[in-house]
Design an enzyme around this catalytic site. Structure first.
Site: not given
Ligand code: MSP
Length: 510
Positions: A18, A21, A126, A129, A143, A146, A294, A297
């Site tokens: 999304h 990311h 959780c 997380c 949590c 969440h 925020k 997903k």
């Molecule tokens: N898999 C772990 C990270 C492991 S790194 C060794 C994780 N994944 S995640 O799919 O949840 O994605 C995390 C990253 O996506 C966040 O750290 C951030 O950089 C980005 N984002 C996810 N949602 C976001 C927002 N709403 N806004 C900005 N960045 C976001 O955590």
């Protein structure tokens, strides 16, 4: 010229990519593009985090194997990055054999050095997380992130002796003031360490979807433990292709603020435990918020935010790839939270792109057609725009270097503004063809050439198109920034294309 190794977090594959990311990935891509442009040897890594309970549950819910699910979802991330003109050098998947090998080597080294031991773990977990909470950190047993009930878990686990690294981490932070930026986030991590570190459980027996522990095959590593090591896997850690010594001293991790503890506390300690220097720098960014929430997903799956409305592709279809990239990079300083809205992107599009940049290019091309038979004149060495261009080059370069894309673009747009004002002042459309018109247009074309190079990291497609319209051959990235970011290189005597508007204005409600 130096070296620049930049990484994004690897994304969980429990659902589709999304805009949140995309925000991280586009920032990393722009920074990588800047460093390539200035001639640094650059490596940009992104990828997918495919283990853990959350992914296994998503696969089960869709009635497919974990492997089939991760294959399919990981591909969606690659497709999204292709669609957003993201030029990564390597895409890592944690289910790859190379990753298993590096993880087992790395954690094996920590084990051999006596920093891993066995104990019983009890705690509140959780799944969203993939993390444990203490009862104090929970909100009435739920949590804190969440809001879902936490599950009581008790397992025999292998533990990492994180507590042994408290002093060393403090010393590392003291000696490397720029280790974590911005400073507010550095202080957050620093106080966490100062508050005292507890050992952490790093393996699970309750799941099998993970990297097997080499010295105890009943266990798999906890997903975060294998995930962090991806940054070294890509460098060939512990394998024949080992390039860690080459890249590691110039490593930069770009991460969202919710994963500071993992990257700024655990990860440097793990590196120390394995006998490696911690990464050079962790750049933390804020969250993209939609209506103050925020964009995640997990919450979307719970119906809290309608994420499907803001998938990257929905936006690129409406605004174009480069406009979306521009908006994400320009709107918010890296480190702060940012608001994402249709109104916001539409306004940036109409103001910065259509009115300022688009109009500048259209105006100049029109007057070149009417007064110079479509042939662009050369700039003057002592142009009144020269100072503006030099200032923009200096400020934008410095901003890219300090991980501040929004400031780099602001500086670039000040040159666009100065050029538009210069045209207003000189009004070449009112002049008769001749030396004066040519002087003005040559200077304006040169300013656009400089802009084309400066926008390359943010808007690679627009940069190429500007280059083409200016009648220049090759691409704005053909020469290094150090060679091409100088006043006066527009050759003159080339055909300027008077094409359709670069950014047609967007009208109406969205
Ligand atoms: N898999 C772990 C990270 C492991 S790194 C060794 C994780 N994944 S995640 O799919 O949840 O994605 C995390 C990253 O996506 C966040 O750290 C951030 O950089 C980005 N984002 C996810 N949602 C976001 C927002 N709403 N806004 C900005 N960045 C976001 O955590």
């Amino acid at each position: 010229m130096g070296r620049f190794y930049i990484t994004t977090p690897i994304y969980y594959v429990n659902d589709a990519p999304h805009v949140g990311h995309a925000y991280t990935t586009i920032n990393a891509d722009a920074l990588a593009r800047w460093h390539r442009l200035r001639g640094d040897e650059t490596l940009f890594l992104t990828g997918t985090d495919e283990h853990g309970q959350k992914v296994a549950e998503a696969a089960a819910a869709h009635g497919v194997t974990s492997q089939a699910w991760t294959d399919q979802t990981s591909q969606r991330f690659r497709d999204a990055w292709d669609a957003l003109d993201v030029g990564y050098d390597d895409f890592i998947r944690t289910t790859e054999a190379r990753h298993y090998e590096s993880v087992q080597r790395f954690l094996g080294a920590i084990y051999d050095r006596g920093f891993i031991y066995k104990d019983v773990y009890q705690g509140l977990y959780c799944v969203s997380c993939e993390d444990y909470y203490t009862i104090e950190a929970s909100v009435d047993g739920n949590c804190p992130v969440h809001g879902r009930p936490l599950t009581e878990m008790e397992e025999e686990n292998w533990f990492f002796r994180l507590s042994a690294f408290e002093d060393r981490l403090i010393e590392y932070y003291d000696r490397h003031p720029g280790f974590v930026t911005p400073e507010t986030k550095r202080n957050e991590a620093y106080s966490f360490i100062k508050g005292g570190l507890r050992d952490i459980s790093i393996t699970r027996t309750s799941i099998t979807w993970g990297v097997p522990v080499p010295w105890d095959e009943r266990h798999v590593f906890y997903v975060w433990y294998d995930a962090l090591i991806n940054y070294l896997t890509a460098l060939g850690y512990g394998r024949a292709s080992d390039q860690v010594a080459h890249w590691w001293p110039s490593s930069h991790h770009l991460i969202g603020k919710e994963i500071i503890r993992f990257h700024c506390v655990w990860w440097p300690a793990m590196c120390m435990a394995a006998g490696l220097e911690p990464p050079q720098h962790v750049q933390v960014h804020g969250w993209l918020l939609v209506g103050g929430q925020k964009l995640s997903k997990t919450m979307a799956a719970e119906g809290a935010v309608r994420l499907t409305d803001i998938a990257p592709v929905v936006l690129t279809e409406e605004f174009g790839v480069d406009a979306l990239r521009y908006y994400l990079l320009r709107e918010t300083a890296l480190g702060n939270d940012g608001e994402f809205s249709y109104e916001g992107i539409t306004q940036r599009y109409n103001t910065d792109l259509a009115n300022n940049l688009g109009n500048l290019v259209a105006r100049v091309a029109t007057v070149v057609a009417s007064k110079c038979d479509g042939v662009g004149p050369a700039p003057t060495p002592d142009s009144p725009l020269r100072g503006d261009a030099e200032l923009a080059i200096e400020q934008a370069s410095a901003a890219w270097e300090r991980f501040a894309p929004h400031a780099a673009l602001e500086a670039t747009w000040s040159l666009i503004g100065a050029t538009n004002a210069f045209l207003e002042r000189t009004a070449p459309w009112k002049l008769d063809p001749g030396a004066e018109v040519e002087r003005v247009l040559g200077d304006a074309l040169e300013a656009i050439r400089v802009v084309a190079i400066l926008v390359t990291p943010a808007m690679p497609g627009v940069a190429r198109e500007l280059w083409r319209r200016l009648g220049l051959t090759g691409a704005p990235t053909d020469a290094l920034a150090s060679e091409s970011l100088r006043w006066g290189l527009y050759p003159g005597g080339v055909r300027v294309d008077r094409a359709t508007p670069l950014f047609p204005r967007i009208v109406g409600d969205r």
